[in-house]
Design a protein around this motif. Structure first.
Motif, short mmCIF file in Angstrom:
data_model
loop_
_atom_site.label_atom_id
_atom_site.label_comp_id
_atom_site.label_asym_id
_atom_site.label_seq_id
_atom_site.Cartn_x
_atom_site.Cartn_y
_atom_site.Cartn_z
N UNK A 242 0.77 -1.12 -0.19
CA UNK A 242 -0.61 0.28 0.41
C UNK A 242 1.37 1.34 -0.32
N UNK A 243 -0.17 2.54 -0.32
CA UNK A 243 0.63 3.18 -0.21
C UNK A 243 1.18 3.80 1.00
N UNK A 244 2.32 4.76 1.66
CA UNK A 244 2.78 4.66 2.46
C UNK A 244 2.60 6.35 3.45
N UNK A 245 2.11 7.54 2.20
CA UNK A 245 1.53 8.71 2.42
C UNK A 245 0.12 8.79 3.27
N UNK A 246 -0.43 8.43 3.87
CA UNK A 246 -1.46 7.87 4.18
C UNK A 246 -1.71 9.25 5.17
N UNK A 247 -2.79 9.83 5.52
CA UNK A 247 -3.11 11.33 6.33
C UNK A 247 -3.54 9.73 7.72
N UNK A 248 -3.30 10.16 9.48
CA UNK A 248 -4.03 9.83 10.05
C UNK A 248 -4.75 10.45 11.02
N UNK A 249 -5.94 10.59 11.14
CA UNK A 249 -7.11 11.13 12.10
C UNK A 249 -6.36 11.30 13.22
#
Length: 120
Positions: free
Chosen positions: A52-59
């Motif tokens: 997957x993509x490692x540039x996800x945004x955390x809540x």
């Protein structure tokens, strides 16, 4: 020149020399690993091939919970000395601690009303 200034200068230069010597010694004595494919590969929590993509945004809730934890954890730093000296402080210290705990409780109510503790 005063003797204190000379002593401080000698101590400062000695510490600087010791630090440089330790770093140089560790460079020559320490293990030498060549760059290899295994050393430069990605390794995260036991997974060698991330998916997957490692540039996800955390809540933002992760950060709110972390800051809330720090806030309520730091209160122990203020409560421990009070508990040790509670007999010496008397009623005045007891009233101050009730005010302190009331403010922290108001902060907890605020966090609860903002629903920062709910995980939807």
């Amino acid at each position: 020149m005063s003797t204190e200034l000379i002593l401080a200068s000698v101590i400062f230069v000695s510490i600087a020399f010791i630090l440089v010597a330790v770093f140089m010694l560790s460079r020559f004595v320490g293990p030498k690993n060549k760059n290899s494919k295994i050393k430069n590969s990605v390794y995260e929590s036991g997974v060698t091939n991330p998916v997957g993509n490692t540039n996800i945004r955390f809540s933002v809730k992760f950060y709110l919970v972390a800051i809330s934890f720090l806030l309520f954890d730091v209160e122990i730093i203020f409560m421990f000395p009070w508990a040790v000296n509670v007999a010496e402080l008397g009623y005045y210290g007891l009233i101050k601690m009730f005010i302190f705990m009331g403010l922290l409780f108001a902060g907890l109510i605020y966090i609860y009303k903002k629903k920062a503790l709910l995980w939807d």
